[in-house]
Design a protein around this motif. Structure first.
Motif, PDB file in Angstrom:
ATOM      1  N   ALA A  31       0.597   7.884  -6.794  1.00 23.03           N
ATOM      2  CA  ALA A  31      -0.483   8.817  -7.116  1.00 23.03           C
ATOM      3  C   ALA A  31      -0.294  10.232  -6.941  1.00 23.03           C
ATOM      4  O   ALA A  31      -0.521  10.574  -7.474  1.00 23.03           O
ATOM      5  CB  ALA A  31      -0.086   9.268  -4.882  1.00 23.03           C
ATOM      6  N   PHE A  37      -8.510   6.045  -4.945  1.00 19.37           N
ATOM      7  CA  PHE A  37      -7.590   4.832  -3.843  1.00 19.37           C
ATOM      8  C   PHE A  37      -8.446   4.982  -2.702  1.00 19.37           C
ATOM      9  O   PHE A  37      -8.164   4.197  -2.240  1.00 19.37           O
ATOM     10  CB  PHE A  37      -6.272   6.509  -3.087  1.00 19.37           C
ATOM     11  N   GLY A  77       0.923  -1.181  -0.481  1.00 23.57           N
ATOM     12  CA  GLY A  77      -0.210  -0.190   0.271  1.00 23.57           C
ATOM     13  C   GLY A  77       1.024   1.747  -0.081  1.00 23.57           C
ATOM     14  O   GLY A  77       0.662   2.192  -0.973  1.00 23.57           O
ATOM     15  N   VAL A  78       2.002   1.386   1.158  1.00 25.28           N
ATOM     16  CA  VAL A  78       2.253   2.594   0.449  1.00 25.28           C
ATOM     17  C   VAL A  78       3.830   3.033  -1.103  1.00 25.28           C
ATOM     18  O   VAL A  78       3.360   3.558  -1.201  1.00 25.28           O
ATOM     19  CB  VAL A  78       3.733   2.068   1.730  1.00 25.28           C
ATOM     20  N   GLY A 120       0.846   4.046  -3.225  1.00 23.30           N
ATOM     21  CA  GLY A 120       1.224   5.322  -2.701  1.00 23.30           C
ATOM     22  C   GLY A 120       1.813   6.763  -3.386  1.00 23.30           C
ATOM     23  O   GLY A 120       2.114   7.792  -3.589  1.00 23.30           O
ATOM     24  N   CYS A 129      -8.485   1.666  -1.077  1.00 25.55           N
ATOM     25  CA  CYS A 129      -9.424   1.843   0.330  1.00 25.55           C
ATOM     26  C   CYS A 129      -9.973   0.521   1.063  1.00 25.55           C
ATOM     27  O   CYS A 129     -10.408  -0.535   1.603  1.00 25.55           O
ATOM     28  CB  CYS A 129      -8.982   2.610   1.046  1.00 25.55           C
TER      29      CYS A 129
END
Length: 276
Positions: free
Chosen positions: A56, A77, A48-49, A52, A81
């Motif tokens: 992103a 996003f 997930g990091v 991002g 989530c």
């Protein structure tokens, strides 16, 4: 408006996180199997990091930039989530939670948490460790800004740190079986502290020693900073994984000792200590 939305989002995340963290203690009675389960949690957290950090900003550009681009990125996003948080909730419906007696009032739950000696010890150690970890993260950002002079290196730094975290999970799972969770927690925390002290050796300036793709000209100090990144990821994930796994052991200890399930109270207090 932003403050209200941020507060609602943080509250919703906390409402999800506490039962999510508590699930691991109910999924198996094998203490080492719980470590393996939580290692997968660490892996997907890093995924997930990476998403991002890596997607992103480009997504904002692809969507046209400006307010339109940020809105598109937030919506995308948000959907990711939603799916990732609903998935464990739907899967958890198939689990059979251990019986734990009558539900307790809030103050009674706090008293239960405090009356658990292994949990108190773990909570104190992890809280101190979290304070140090947060301070180091803030210091690292300032190092790139004022000492290394290249804030753009933070993105590859984070990516390398995530890579180190993901790659090291089999090592920590294996090592915890060999020498125990507490020993791994202590070892990784001590090694991380030593590594953190090496930032005192970093100096501003210095000759350019290489030209890296996408990064351009870099100095030896900047290269050493990037070398630290995967090592930080490896060591951080060691004590973090062991803390999470020992939390499930504290929950099981309380269940055996008192004949009731208090995973909600223990994980709630543990999660709150991280936010402090």
């Amino acid at each position: 408006y932003v403050s209200v939305i941020y507060t609602l989002t943080s509250t919703a995340y906390s409402a999800f996180l506490v039962p999510y963290m508590a699930l691991a203690s109910e999924m198996t009675t094998d203490t080492h199997e719980r470590t393996k389960i939580l290692a997968w949690r660490v892996v997907f957290t890093m995924v997930g990091v990476l998403a991002g950090v890596g997607f992103a900003q480009p997504l904002i550009g692809w969507a046209g930039g400006g307010a339109k681009g940020w809105t598109a990125m937030g919506a995308t996003f948000g959907v990711i989530c939603l799916v990732s948080m609903l998935t464990p909730a739907l899967v958890a419906r198939k689990l059979r939670a251990p019986t734990g007696g009558e539900p307790q009032a809030f103050l009674a739950q706090m008293a239960t948490a405090w009356s658990n000696p292994p949990f108190r010890t773990l909570l104190g150690a992890f809280f101190i460790q979290s304070v140090g970890q947060a301070a180091s993260y803030g210091a690292v950002a300032l190092m790139f800004l004022f000492v290394l002079g290249n804030v753009a290196l933070l993105i590859p730094f984070i990516l390398l740190m995530c890579a180190g975290t993901i790659a090291s999970q089999p090592l920590w799972v294996w090592l915890s079986r060999k020498i125990g969770k507490r020993a791994v927690f202590s070892l990784s925390a001590f090694a991380w502290a030593l590594l953190t002290f090496t930032w005192f050796l970093a100096k501003p300036g210095g000759p350019i020693v290489a030209h890296l793709p996408m990064l351009g000209d870099v100095t030896i100090e900047q290269i050493l900073a990037l070398v630290r990144a995967p090592l930080i990821g490896v060591l951080n994930s060691g004590f973090f994984l062991m803390a999470q796994s020992m939390l499930t052991d504290a929950v099981v200890y309380d269940r055996v000792r008192n004949g009731r399930s208090s995973e909600g109270a223990l994980t709630g207090v543990f999660s709150a200590s991280e936010k402090l």
